[in-house]
Design an enzyme around this catalytic site. Structure first.
Site, mmCIF file in Angstrom:
data_model
loop_
_atom_site.group_PDB
_atom_site.id
_atom_site.type_symbol
_atom_site.label_atom_id
_atom_site.label_comp_id
_atom_site.label_asym_id
_atom_site.label_seq_id
_atom_site.Cartn_x
_atom_site.Cartn_y
_atom_site.Cartn_z
ATOM 1 N N ALA A 270 56.694 -88.756 27.399
ATOM 2 C CA ALA A 270 58.095 -88.599 27.161
ATOM 3 C C ALA A 270 58.563 -89.508 26.155
ATOM 4 C CB ALA A 270 58.846 -88.891 28.554
ATOM 5 N N GLU B 3 61.194 -94.282 31.491
ATOM 6 C CA GLU B 3 62.142 -93.919 30.447
ATOM 7 C C GLU B 3 63.480 -94.269 30.696
ATOM 8 O OE1 GLU B 3 60.796 -93.073 27.862
ATOM 9 O OE2 GLU B 3 58.783 -92.516 28.447
#
Length: 150
Positions: A66, A101
């Protein structure tokens, strides 16, 4: 596109995923974890979510797990597998990466390092924050979902 319809969402959230993987996304759980994470980080940093929206974009053939971008996360769609193929460890790791994230929205996107030689600090801090937020917020509110990995 899957839109978050939760009443308690602190910001608009959407998931973008190709049709062939759409059935493998537990959008209710993704939105629940993100909502809990945003609330936790907002309180921890004493700063509301700093952007107008939060999108999760599952990308085919994305070479890393990610990547944070302002108000959006690009995610490999290789993590999306049929429910009968995803064990609890894989599921937990998926949601921890979401929280990692998400932490970058405050520490990495809102503020940033001076030079690339400090990248380790930004990434280490996001790992630390995802562990804390998962244990102190997500797991406490949703023990049954993640009970087998405790």
């Amino acid at each position: 596109m899957i839109t978050n319809n939760r009443d308690d969402a602190p910001t608009p959230m959407r998931i973008f995923v190709r049709n062939s993987k759409k059935d493998f996304v537990d959008s209710d759980l993704v939105f629940r974890v993100l909502t809990q994470g945003i609330k936790y980080y907002s309180e921890m940093f004493d700063c509301k979510f700093p952007f107008e929206k939060y999108d999760v974009i599952y990308c085919p053939e994305f070479r890393i797990t990610a990547m944070e971008n302002v108000g959006a996360i690009t995610f490999t769609d290789a993590i999306l597998v049929p429910a009968d193929e995803a064990d609890d460890i894989i599921k937990m790791r998926h949601y921890q990466v979401h929280l990692h994230e998400l932490a970058h929205m405050w520490y990495g996107d809102l503020t940033s390092m001076v030079w690339w030689n400090d990248l380790w600090l930004k990434e280490s801090f996001a790992d630390f924050l995802c562990g804390i937020s998962f244990n102190e917020q997500v797991y406490k509110e949703d023990e049954k979902t993640f009970d087998s990995v405790n």
